[in-house]
Write a protein that holds these residues in place. Structure first.
Motif, PDB file in Angstrom:
ATOM      1  N   UNK C  58       0.826  -1.217   0.000  1.00  0.00           N
ATOM      2  CA  UNK C  58       0.000   0.000   0.000  1.00  0.00           C
ATOM      3  C   UNK C  58       0.858   1.264   0.000  1.00  0.00           C
ATOM      4  N   UNK C  59       1.892   1.271   0.824  1.00  0.00           N
ATOM      5  CA  UNK C  59       2.727   2.477   0.880  1.00  0.00           C
ATOM      6  C   UNK C  59       3.570   2.602  -0.387  1.00  0.00           C
ATOM      7  N   UNK C  60       3.931   1.468  -0.954  1.00  0.00           N
ATOM      8  CA  UNK C  60       4.669   1.517  -2.215  1.00  0.00           C
ATOM      9  C   UNK C  60       3.816   2.048  -3.359  1.00  0.00           C
ATOM     10  N   UNK C  61       2.517   1.698  -3.350  1.00  0.00           N
ATOM     11  CA  UNK C  61       1.625   2.121  -4.431  1.00  0.00           C
ATOM     12  C   UNK C  61       1.169   3.560  -4.278  1.00  0.00           C
ATOM     13  N   UNK C  62       0.910   3.959  -3.021  1.00  0.00           N
ATOM     14  CA  UNK C  62       0.227   5.240  -2.791  1.00  0.00           C
ATOM     15  C   UNK C  62       1.024   6.192  -1.911  1.00  0.00           C
ATOM     16  N   UNK C  63       2.227   5.809  -1.517  1.00  0.00           N
ATOM     17  CA  UNK C  63       2.964   6.587  -0.529  1.00  0.00           C
ATOM     18  C   UNK C  63       3.508   7.915  -1.028  1.00  0.00           C
ATOM     19  N   UNK C  64       3.790   7.986  -2.320  1.00  0.00           N
ATOM     20  CA  UNK C  64       4.359   9.230  -2.849  1.00  0.00           C
ATOM     21  C   UNK C  64       3.327  10.345  -2.792  1.00  0.00           C
ATOM     22  N   UNK C  65       3.757  11.524  -2.345  1.00  0.00           N
ATOM     23  CA  UNK C  65       2.822  12.634  -2.208  1.00  0.00           C
ATOM     24  C   UNK C  65       2.260  13.123  -3.541  1.00  0.00           C
ATOM     25  N   UNK C  66       2.879  12.734  -4.651  1.00  0.00           N
ATOM     26  CA  UNK C  66       2.323  13.132  -5.949  1.00  0.00           C
ATOM     27  C   UNK C  66       1.058  12.321  -6.277  1.00  0.00           C
ATOM     28  N   UNK C  67       0.826  11.261  -5.536  1.00  0.00           N
ATOM     29  CA  UNK C  67      -0.368  10.438  -5.766  1.00  0.00           C
ATOM     30  C   UNK C  67      -1.487  10.875  -4.823  1.00  0.00           C
ATOM     31  N   UNK C  68      -2.607  11.283  -5.389  1.00  0.00           N
ATOM     32  CA  UNK C  68      -3.785  11.636  -4.588  1.00  0.00           C
ATOM     33  C   UNK C  68      -4.770  10.491  -4.707  1.00  0.00           C
ATOM     34  N   UNK C  69      -5.171   9.918  -3.580  1.00  0.00           N
ATOM     35  CA  UNK C  69      -6.106   8.799  -3.657  1.00  0.00           C
ATOM     36  C   UNK C  69      -7.358   9.080  -2.841  1.00  0.00           C
ATOM     37  N   UNK C  70      -8.463   8.567  -3.338  1.00  0.00           N
ATOM     38  CA  UNK C  70      -9.724   8.623  -2.595  1.00  0.00           C
ATOM     39  C   UNK C  70     -10.371   7.245  -2.656  1.00  0.00           C
ATOM     40  N   UNK C  71     -10.542   6.635  -1.506  1.00  0.00           N
ATOM     41  CA  UNK C  71     -11.214   5.336  -1.403  1.00  0.00           C
ATOM     42  C   UNK C  71     -12.389   5.480  -0.457  1.00  0.00           C
ATOM     43  N   UNK C  72     -13.584   5.204  -0.959  1.00  0.00           N
ATOM     44  CA  UNK C  72     -14.776   5.333  -0.145  1.00  0.00           C
ATOM     45  C   UNK C  72     -15.432   3.950  -0.008  1.00  0.00           C
ATOM     46  N   UNK C  73     -15.718   3.562   1.239  1.00  0.00           N
ATOM     47  CA  UNK C  73     -16.384   2.282   1.483  1.00  0.00           C
ATOM     48  C   UNK C  73     -17.828   2.515   1.886  1.00  0.00           C
TER      49      UNK C  73
END
Lengths: 157, 157, 157
Positions: C58-73
């Protein structure tokens, strides 16, 4: 204090409805409706009387595997109105892709449902919504979305 | 065990706030705020003190019928902090269409609210959010969305 | 009647997971997983065994600050399966912006999780999802979104 268990059960009922809808599980979807359920989708534009008529409409609209649908129900404001009856207001979002036509629809609105307990299990007795907006993107419109209607909710409250 | 009823009531409070906001029901929206409520929207960029000031800002921003707004509050992490006080973290999404200008905004972020019971009813005492991102699409930008800001939440936690 | 408190605690567990994921709070995210947690993301395409392996992914995929993610459950259908075990089905939406590449991904799907109480606190023992659809927009594709896959959920139920 039993009230909160009923509210949780009613939420799960609605979640099952949407899961079955978007998974095209029509038999399982039928389990959440009373036999005499009525529906008034899109401010009554699509109205149906009885479980078979509702299921026929839904499976006819969304049953083809080329249609990808996403319906999310949020913000449940559920009120118990009797020992075996309840009402619920929900704020929904939907997004539908008709893959063959390269057509996309998205929008939102408010559901106003009634629920009834049948043999100890909650079912949807009436469901219906008024949209707040709807947008459409067609193959010809490039990547632009056109707004097709909105505003019913401003009058209905 | 009363705790769970309070949490459900607090959820419905927030859902009513959003429903009234997007339905432009300003009087009804006033019912969910304490008289001395404070707001710090967008990391405090839009801060208001007292129910009248908050309502004036919200109705001034979104009151025109040409503005279509959708605000969804998800993921409630609500904690009771006393007999009559509570806190809540919410993950929200919004989408706003300014139809005259053909301008669209969308984004997400985290609300951090405080709640207080007044005469036996929960009200919002403080509300505020930090965005995770915001995107804008204008008439001139064609169908492209430009990212306007993000990242406050990475520092604030 | 304790059941409803457990369900609320399980919801807050999942909300914390998503909040930490999108806020890049990896240590805090670790608190919601059992040490022996397993993950099968994207119909098992991304499978991991043990908390460290999941966090690394997870940190490898989304850890970089250039990546903005939104996950809604959304739509929790939670079932207690024992004194210290539970299962949950969730309907999620995600939206990820890779800002450097001007690449956007969006989609939805169903999570099927298992939970276990460890020292009196609920943790995620297994998590995994099957997508219903995924769309991608690249810098080269202009504002068009391409559909990359869907339909697993139609078979898995």
């Amino acid at each position: 204090m039993e009230e909160i268990l009923e509210i949780e059960a009613l939420k799960q009922l609605k979640y099952k409805y949407f899961r079955c809808l978007d998974s095209k599980l029509w038999d399982e979807l039928g389990e959440v409706l009373t036999d005499d359920a009525t529906a008034a989708y899109d401010s009554g534009k699509y109205s149906y009387d009885g479980k078979p008529a509702i299921l026929e409409f839904l499976s006819g609209s969304l049953g083809d595997r080329e249609v990808i649908s996403m319906h999310m129900g949020h913000h449940p404001e559920i009120t118990l109105t009797g020992a075996d009856t309840a009402e619920g207001v929900w704020y929904f979002e939907d997004y539908v892709i008709f893959t063959k036509a390269d057509l996309r629809l998205r929008g939102a609105g408010f559901y106003r449902d009634r629920y009834r307990k049948v043999d100890g299990r909650w079912k949807i007795e009436h469901t219906g919504y008024a949209r707040t907006y709807e947008e459409m993107q067609t193959a010809d419109s490039g990547a632009k979305w056109s707004l097709t209607h909105y505003g019913d909710h401003l009058d209905s409250d």
